[in-house]
Design a protein around this motif. Structure first.
Motif, PDB file in Angstrom:
ATOM      1  N   TYR A   4       0.841  -1.194   0.000  1.00  0.00           N
ATOM      2  CA  TYR A   4       0.000   0.000   0.000  1.00  0.00           C
ATOM      3  C   TYR A   4       0.879   1.249   0.000  1.00  0.00           C
ATOM      4  CZ  TYR A   4      -3.557  -3.331   1.469  1.00  0.00           C
ATOM      5  OH  TYR A   4      -4.406  -4.397   1.541  1.00  0.00           O
ATOM      6  N   LYS A  65      -3.425  12.553  -3.257  1.00  0.00           N
ATOM      7  CA  LYS A  65      -4.420  11.974  -4.174  1.00  0.00           C
ATOM      8  C   LYS A  65      -3.924  10.661  -4.768  1.00  0.00           C
ATOM      9  CE  LYS A  65      -7.069  16.052  -5.497  1.00  0.00           C
ATOM     10  NZ  LYS A  65      -7.197  17.177  -6.410  1.00  0.00           N
ATOM     11  N   ALA A  67      -2.068   8.477  -3.258  1.00  0.00           N
ATOM     12  CA  ALA A  67      -1.819   7.448  -2.234  1.00  0.00           C
ATOM     13  C   ALA A  67      -3.068   6.610  -1.966  1.00  0.00           C
ATOM     14  CB  ALA A  67      -1.370   8.124  -0.947  1.00  0.00           C
ATOM     15  N   ASP A  68      -2.866   5.448  -1.325  1.00  0.00           N
ATOM     16  CA  ASP A  68      -4.005   4.630  -0.892  1.00  0.00           C
ATOM     17  C   ASP A  68      -4.620   5.181   0.387  1.00  0.00           C
ATOM     18  OD1 ASP A  68      -3.782   2.655  -2.959  1.00  0.00           O
ATOM     19  OD2 ASP A  68      -1.970   1.951  -1.956  1.00  0.00           O
ATOM     20  N   ALA A  69      -3.799   5.904   1.171  1.00  0.00           N
ATOM     21  CA  ALA A  69      -4.303   6.542   2.387  1.00  0.00           C
ATOM     22  C   ALA A  69      -3.312   7.617   2.800  1.00  0.00           C
ATOM     23  CB  ALA A  69      -4.454   5.526   3.515  1.00  0.00           C
ATOM     24  N   LEU A 101      -9.849  16.432  -1.047  1.00  0.00           N
ATOM     25  CA  LEU A 101     -10.057  14.978  -1.087  1.00  0.00           C
ATOM     26  C   LEU A 101     -11.546  14.602  -0.919  1.00  0.00           C
ATOM     27  CD1 LEU A 101      -7.004  13.639   1.020  1.00  0.00           C
ATOM     28  CD2 LEU A 101      -7.215  13.749  -1.469  1.00  0.00           C
ATOM     29  N   THR A 282      -9.410   8.596  -1.451  1.00  0.00           N
ATOM     30  CA  THR A 282      -8.371   8.471  -0.425  1.00  0.00           C
ATOM     31  C   THR A 282      -8.849   9.077   0.899  1.00  0.00           C
ATOM     32  OG1 THR A 282      -6.746   8.738  -2.179  1.00  0.00           O
ATOM     33  CG2 THR A 282      -5.956   9.012   0.066  1.00  0.00           C
ATOM     34  N   SER A 317      -9.349   1.873   5.469  1.00  0.00           N
ATOM     35  CA  SER A 317      -8.823   1.989   4.105  1.00  0.00           C
ATOM     36  C   SER A 317      -8.367   0.655   3.555  1.00  0.00           C
ATOM     37  CB  SER A 317      -7.647   2.978   4.047  1.00  0.00           C
ATOM     38  OG  SER A 317      -8.123   4.301   3.993  1.00  0.00           O
TER      39      SER A 317
END
Ligand code: NAD
Length: 368
Positions: A4, A65, A67-69, A101, A282, A317
């Motif tokens: 991730y 934006k 990223a996964d979290a 976001l 995200t 997430s």
């Protein structure tokens, strides 16, 4: 092995110290559960103002934006305090990233660690078993409606007033209520299966719409969840008279702002409270406290709110329930063993049980 991408926003003050412990715990739990994490670090808040002249540089937003979290620590400090509206402020970074976001849901869990029960101002029998989650609508309602201040044409009122008037507008659209209700029911389905929906439906039209929409979502998609309507004034009392009866509490922006601070006080320890802000992409995870400039750089900050924000990231997430449960268990074990940072120690804590920020992170990682 799942990998991730996590965007790290350490921010200011104690931020860099506590976020390092969050990553330490994330790596430790990942190693146990077959998850790996790639970190991208970016600037937000005061440090971003110093480096780029703005609190939320475009590069930070792009990293978030992509990223996964997002794991955020805290922003702000006296060196950036200003009343000049033309100068940037660290909080603009926070508000900006939430807006960009599309984070319309704020989750604030309130849980009592029995080892810290004495920190609460409420009686032990009242707080025993408290484990609730406030789900607050974050981008609508009174804080975002039309507002104005003006002089009334009809002139001065009684008592020599100069006739000023002001109004704020409380407005909700059906879809805004529907999506937050859905988040609340989804959270309850991962918890004890009960939702209290808080409104003022005996007075406010927005609350009557709120109540109808929440019930429609419930009846259509979450009939197995117990749904209880409660008026906000009653909820304010019940939250401190019988807090253990609540599981998920869903409410609009202003009621949620007030009730979540009230509920946070049930625990009495700011360094232990995490929060998550979710939208449809995200999500962002952070401690509820600020950047604690008074103890920045001393290595004494409590990293557990940040660690518990990592627990929320795993749960919300990455759908990694078992890993999230492990993090919580490890924190509980460390506290049960008597380890404390300075902010949560009490008069009876032996000196050799008081540890700094990095040592507390090490303890949690070791227990994992
Ligand atoms: P704060 O939460 O930073 O600190 C309040 C008190 O709690 C301080 O005495 C501090 O030392 C202590 N504290 C907070 N977190 C701690 C931790 N993890 N471990 C040990 N002690 C801890 O609130 P404040 O003093 O009102 O604000 C300081 C700065 O933080 C300001 O610039 C403010 O704008 C900013 N702030 C940021 C956020 C955020 O980033 N989400 C939230 C609140 C305040």
């Amino acid at each position: 092995m799942n990998t991730y991408n996590v965007c790290l926003l350490p921010g200011d003050g104690i931020g860099p110290e506590i976020i390092a412990e969050g990553c330490k715990v994330l790596d430790a739990v990942g190693a146990k559960h077959g998850m790996a994490f790639d970190y991208t670090e970016a600037l937000i808040g005061g440090c971003a103002i110093d480096a780029c002249g703005e609190a939320l540089p475009a590069a930070t937003l792009d990293a978030a934006k992509a990223a996964d979290a997002v794991l955020l620590a805290a922003v702000g400090g006296p060196q950036w305090d200003t009343t000049d509206p033309n100068r940037p402020r660290p909080e603009q970074g926070l508000l900006g990233i939430r807006k960009e976001l599309g984070l319309y849901t704020n989750l604030r869990p309130v849980q009592i660690f029995s080892a810290l029960a004495d920190a609460s101002t409420l009686k032990p029998q009242v707080i025993d078993g408290v484990d609730l989650m406030i789900v607050r609508e974050l981008t609508g309602g009174l804080y975002f409606g039309e507002r104005m201040r003006f002089y009334d044409e009809e002139g001065a009122g009684p008592g020599g007033s100069n006739g000023q008037r002001a109004f704020d507008t409380l407005e909700y659209r059906e879809y805004e209520i529907e999506r937050i209700a859905r988040k609340a029911f989804e959270a309850a389905s991962k918890r004890r299966g009960r939702v209290h929906s808080i409104d003022k439906a005996n007075v406010l039209e927005t609350s009557r719409l709120w109540r109808e929409v929440v019930h429609a979502v419930h009846d259509a998609d979450f009939p197995e969840i117990e749904l209880v309507d409660m008026l906000v004034d009653n909820a304010a009392m019940q939250l401190i008279s019988r807090p253990a009866d609540f599981d998920v509490v869903v409410t609009e922006n202003m009621f949620g702002d007030i009730l979540s601070d009230e509920a946070a006080q049930i625990t009495g320890s700011l360094g232990m409270l995490a929060s998550a802000s979710l939208g449809d992409g995200t999500a962002l995870y952070e401690p509820s406290h600020g950047s604690a400039p008074d103890i920045a750089g001393l290595g004494v900050a409590n990293p557990l709110a940040q660690v518990l924000s990592v627990e929320m990231m795993l749960r919300y997430s990455f759908d990694a329930e078992a890993a999230a449960d492990d993090v919580r268990r490890a924190v509980t074990t460390v506290l049960d063993e008597g380890w404390r940072t300075g902010d949560i120690k009490d008069v009876g804590t032996p000196a050799d049980k008081v540890v700094g920020c990095a040592a507390m992170g090490d303890l949690v990682a070791e227990r994992l």
